[in-house]
Design a protein around this motif. Structure first.
Motif, PDB file in Angstrom:
ATOM      1  N   ARG A  75      10.469 -13.096  19.604  1.00  0.00           N
ATOM      2  CA  ARG A  75       9.792 -12.839  20.501  1.00  0.00           C
ATOM      3  C   ARG A  75      10.062 -10.589  20.544  1.00  0.00           C
ATOM      4  O   ARG A  75       9.343  -9.938  20.416  1.00  0.00           O
ATOM      5  N   TRP A 121      10.875  -8.750  22.529  1.00  0.00           N
ATOM      6  CA  TRP A 121      10.401  -8.071  23.503  1.00  0.00           C
ATOM      7  C   TRP A 121      10.921  -6.377  23.772  1.00  0.00           C
ATOM      8  O   TRP A 121      10.475  -5.258  23.763  1.00  0.00           O
ATOM      9  N   TRP A 122      12.329  -6.381  23.919  1.00  0.00           N
ATOM     10  CA  TRP A 122      12.990  -5.016  24.720  1.00  0.00           C
ATOM     11  C   TRP A 122      12.101  -4.369  22.936  1.00  0.00           C
ATOM     12  O   TRP A 122      11.688  -2.852  22.785  1.00  0.00           O
ATOM     13  N   LYS A 164       9.706  -4.123  20.960  1.00  0.00           N
ATOM     14  CA  LYS A 164       8.713  -3.737  20.418  1.00  0.00           C
ATOM     15  C   LYS A 164       8.505  -2.958  21.156  1.00  0.00           C
ATOM     16  O   LYS A 164       7.765  -2.193  21.274  1.00  0.00           O
TER      17      LYS A 164
END
Length: 345
Positions: free
Chosen positions: A325, A327-328, A330
């Motif tokens: 994923r 997230w950070w 991205k």
């Protein structure tokens, strides 16, 4: 008749130009179209006929694949995400970055292929294809044939990386100054773009009839002009070894029989003399090393990269497992580019 395919060339540093322009040539040669996107330096060096896009332009462009030599690219850009690398493994930490952004890694030769394939088998969210390196396509065509003999007045390329813990530029400065005064050898000095300005200024001040400071963006342009290289722990030394010519290194992080590695300044001059003598056992080790990192001599690695993308898409364009994923990372990329829109276009 099929419509021309669109591809995106993505860079964060100026070095992306030298790495991706051969790929642009290969894309155009097969009747397809290439465009560029930069989130750092480099866009200002594009030339007439090279297309620069912003985020909205990428959205309209809808690339079939996005190629980058860096370790990241926007996950929200369409197309197969392809890593083509920004250098060979020079023994620095973390040559292998798996950050979860790529569908396909196009490796340069058997040594890297084995490392990346083992990780691909274990993690399942990316594929690996051995293609060779796009940057050196024109260079490999230019150096085809036997290694040329040493010049009557030998020419030495001195190159250093920028990190203080790896660079030998300050340590070897006095020796380069001394040896560049007597006229036995000619010197060309060039540094990594991030080399501290004060070090650059010191070496520029050494210029005389026997020493030139070169500021070429593409160091490969200098390789045919010299008979050997002196360095430390720079990825450029692996590129140079593809010429079949010797390299002297100072405290290299991963010394091997393909290098003449020293750890004492007093050994610098004798090591250069040995390199210029080109002992057969050293030349054989250089060739063996070159075959392990980049066995391709045809200058067609860019075509192999495009073929690898075609094959990946033909297999369905997906890997066994979804990407992490992230997230950070991205979020940081969105902030860097300034795009907060949808991830799917």
């Amino acid at each position: 008749m099929t419509e021309p395919r669109h591809y995106l060339l993505y860079g964060s540093e100026r070095y992306a130009l030298a790495i991706l322009r051969p790929l642009q040539d290969a894309i155009r040669a097969r009747g397809d179209h290439a465009a560029w996107f930069f989130d750092g330096p480099g866009a200002e060096d594009l030339v007439q006929g090279e297309l620069l896009l912003d985020v909205a332009g990428v959205r309209r462009w809808l690339p079939e694949a996005v190629f980058t030599p860096g370790n990241h690219l926007p996950h929200f850009f369409p197309g197969v995400k392809v890593e083509v690398f920004h250098g060979f493994d020079a023994g620095k930490p973390r040559h292998i970055y798996i950050r979860g952004f790529f569908d396909l890694y196009c490796t340069t030769g058997p040594r890297d292929t084995a490392s990346f394939q083992a990780l691909a088998d274990a993690q399942g969210h990316f594929s690996v294809a051995e293609t060779g390196w796009t940057k050196i396509d024109p260079f490999m065509r230019a150096i085809a044939g036997d290694v040329p003999p040493v010049r009557e007045v030998p020419v030495i390329l001195y190159h250093s990386t920028f990190s203080p813990s790896w660079s030998a530029a300050e340590t070897l400065y006095e020796e380069v100054r001394r040896l560049s005064r007597d006229g036995r050898w000619r010197w060309i000095v060039t540094f990594h773009p991030k080399m501290p300005a004060e070090t650059v200024a010191k070496f520029k001040a050494l210029q005389n009839e026997h020493l030139t400071f070169a500021e070429n963006d593409n160091i490969l342009e200098l390789f045919p002009q010299v008979d050997m290289m002196c360095s430390d722990t720079s990825s450029a030394l692996s590129e140079f070894l593809l010429t079949g010519k010797p390299v002297v290194t100072f405290r290299n992080r991963r010394p091997g029989p393909q290098l003449i590695d020293i750890d004492d300044v007093a050994d610098f001059e004798p090591a250069i003399e040995r390199a210029l003598a080109r002992p057969p056992e050293l030349m054989a080790e250089i060739r063996e090393f070159a075959d392990a990192i980049h066995p391709y001599r045809d200058g067609r690695s860019s075509e192999r990269v495009l073929a690898a993308v075609d094959a990946f898409i033909a297999r369905g364009g997906r890997n066994r497992n979804p990407k992490p994923r992230n997230w950070w990372r991205k979020f940081k990329l969105r902030r860097r580019i300034g795009y907060w829109g949808p991830a799917r276009w």
